[in-house]
Design a protein around this motif. Structure first.
Motif, PDB file in Angstrom:
ATOM      1  N   SER A  19       0.831  -1.193   0.000  1.00  0.00           N
ATOM      2  CA  SER A  19       0.000   0.000   0.000  1.00  0.00           C
ATOM      3  C   SER A  19       0.872   1.252   0.000  1.00  0.00           C
ATOM      4  O   SER A  19       1.774   1.380  -0.823  1.00  0.00           O
ATOM      5  CB  SER A  19      -0.962  -0.072   1.192  1.00  0.00           C
ATOM      6  OG  SER A  19      -2.005   0.844   1.054  1.00  0.00           O
ATOM      7  N   ILE A  20       0.645   2.169   0.934  1.00  0.00           N
ATOM      8  CA  ILE A  20       1.395   3.425   0.928  1.00  0.00           C
ATOM      9  C   ILE A  20       2.872   3.179   1.192  1.00  0.00           C
ATOM     10  O   ILE A  20       3.722   3.974   0.751  1.00  0.00           O
ATOM     11  CB  ILE A  20       0.778   4.456   1.903  1.00  0.00           C
ATOM     12  CG1 ILE A  20       1.327   5.867   1.643  1.00  0.00           C
ATOM     13  CG2 ILE A  20       1.023   4.042   3.348  1.00  0.00           C
ATOM     14  CD1 ILE A  20       1.001   6.442   0.292  1.00  0.00           C
ATOM     15  N   ALA A  21       3.229   2.101   1.873  1.00  0.00           N
ATOM     16  CA  ALA A  21       4.652   1.791   2.090  1.00  0.00           C
ATOM     17  C   ALA A  21       5.357   1.561   0.755  1.00  0.00           C
ATOM     18  O   ALA A  21       6.535   1.899   0.606  1.00  0.00           O
ATOM     19  CB  ALA A  21       4.804   0.571   2.991  1.00  0.00           C
ATOM     20  N   SER A  22       4.649   1.025  -0.236  1.00  0.00           N
ATOM     21  CA  SER A  22       5.265   0.836  -1.551  1.00  0.00           C
ATOM     22  C   SER A  22       5.503   2.176  -2.233  1.00  0.00           C
ATOM     23  O   SER A  22       6.498   2.354  -2.940  1.00  0.00           O
ATOM     24  CB  SER A  22       4.409  -0.080  -2.432  1.00  0.00           C
ATOM     25  OG  SER A  22       3.201   0.550  -2.814  1.00  0.00           O
ATOM     26  N   VAL A  23       4.617   3.139  -2.014  1.00  0.00           N
ATOM     27  CA  VAL A  23       4.795   4.475  -2.596  1.00  0.00           C
ATOM     28  C   VAL A  23       5.973   5.173  -1.915  1.00  0.00           C
ATOM     29  O   VAL A  23       6.823   5.774  -2.577  1.00  0.00           O
ATOM     30  CB  VAL A  23       3.509   5.328  -2.463  1.00  0.00           C
ATOM     31  CG1 VAL A  23       3.733   6.736  -3.003  1.00  0.00           C
ATOM     32  CG2 VAL A  23       2.344   4.659  -3.180  1.00  0.00           C
ATOM     33  N   ILE A  24       6.046   5.085  -0.600  1.00  0.00           N
ATOM     34  CA  ILE A  24       7.148   5.693   0.140  1.00  0.00           C
ATOM     35  C   ILE A  24       8.479   5.100  -0.313  1.00  0.00           C
ATOM     36  O   ILE A  24       9.472   5.821  -0.477  1.00  0.00           O
ATOM     37  CB  ILE A  24       6.940   5.531   1.660  1.00  0.00           C
ATOM     38  CG1 ILE A  24       5.721   6.335   2.106  1.00  0.00           C
ATOM     39  CG2 ILE A  24       8.193   5.953   2.430  1.00  0.00           C
ATOM     40  CD1 ILE A  24       5.232   6.015   3.501  1.00  0.00           C
ATOM     41  N   ALA A  25       8.507   3.796  -0.549  1.00  0.00           N
ATOM     42  CA  ALA A  25       9.744   3.141  -0.997  1.00  0.00           C
ATOM     43  C   ALA A  25      10.264   3.748  -2.296  1.00  0.00           C
ATOM     44  O   ALA A  25      11.480   3.795  -2.527  1.00  0.00           O
ATOM     45  CB  ALA A  25       9.508   1.642  -1.171  1.00  0.00           C
TER      46      ALA A  25
END
Length: 168
Positions: A19-25
């Motif tokens: 989810s948003i962790a993939s965007v932050i990555a």
């Protein structure tokens, strides 16, 4: 902020960037994923309530958030992933292995498998459509004898600590 920082930003996905962790990555200069890790991407979500005007605004806001995420992914992938293909993957809630993420340009380095445990809790596995089976915890048989022994040792340790500290 990570993207604008002068330092080299190395991102390590140790288990699951969902989810948003993939965007932050995607803010990382170099994204490292061990072979047994995953990246999950999907369209932005929200929870909304209110009248028709408020709900339309929420949908419009959600589209803007989604477009920002799309730009973050595309900026990282270069020419390895088209916007059309990315949108298909977001619509499908796609769970990518490290090798698949590398193929699409969503990670830069695939490392040897690491020793880790990842699972998705019950409250989350029901929210997502395509949680891989290997991330769903199987109920364990609990050894009550061992559990009771640990509880007794904990009580004894607590009594010992209280004796030493004098009830402070």
């Amino acid at each position: 902020m990570l993207k604008r920082h002068k330092a080299t930003v190395n991102v390590y996905v140790d288990g699951l960037a969902a989810s948003i962790a993939s965007v932050i990555a995607m803010a990382g200069d170099t994204i490292h994923m061990p072979k047994n890790t995953m990246l999950m991407i999907h369209n932005a979500w929200t929870f909304a309530y209110g009248n028709a005007t408020e709900l339309r605004k929420a949908a419009d806001d959600l589209e803007r958030v989604n477009n920002s995420s799309i730009q973050s992914y595309l900026q990282k992938t270069g020419d390895k992933l088209t916007e059309e293909k990315l949108k298909e993957m977001l619509d499908a809630e796609t769970w990518l292995s490290a090798d698949e993420a590398y193929e699409y340009g969503l990670c830069d380095v695939v490392l040897e498998a690491n020793e880790m445990v990842a699972s998705v809790g019950d409250e989350w596995k029901e929210r997502y459509k395509n949680v891989p089976k290997q991330l769903i915890k199987e109920p364990k048989t609990v050894d009550m004898t061992q559990r009771n022994k640990i509880a007794e040792q904990s009580k004894a340790n607590l009594e010992y600590i209280n004796d030493i500290l004098g009830g402070i």
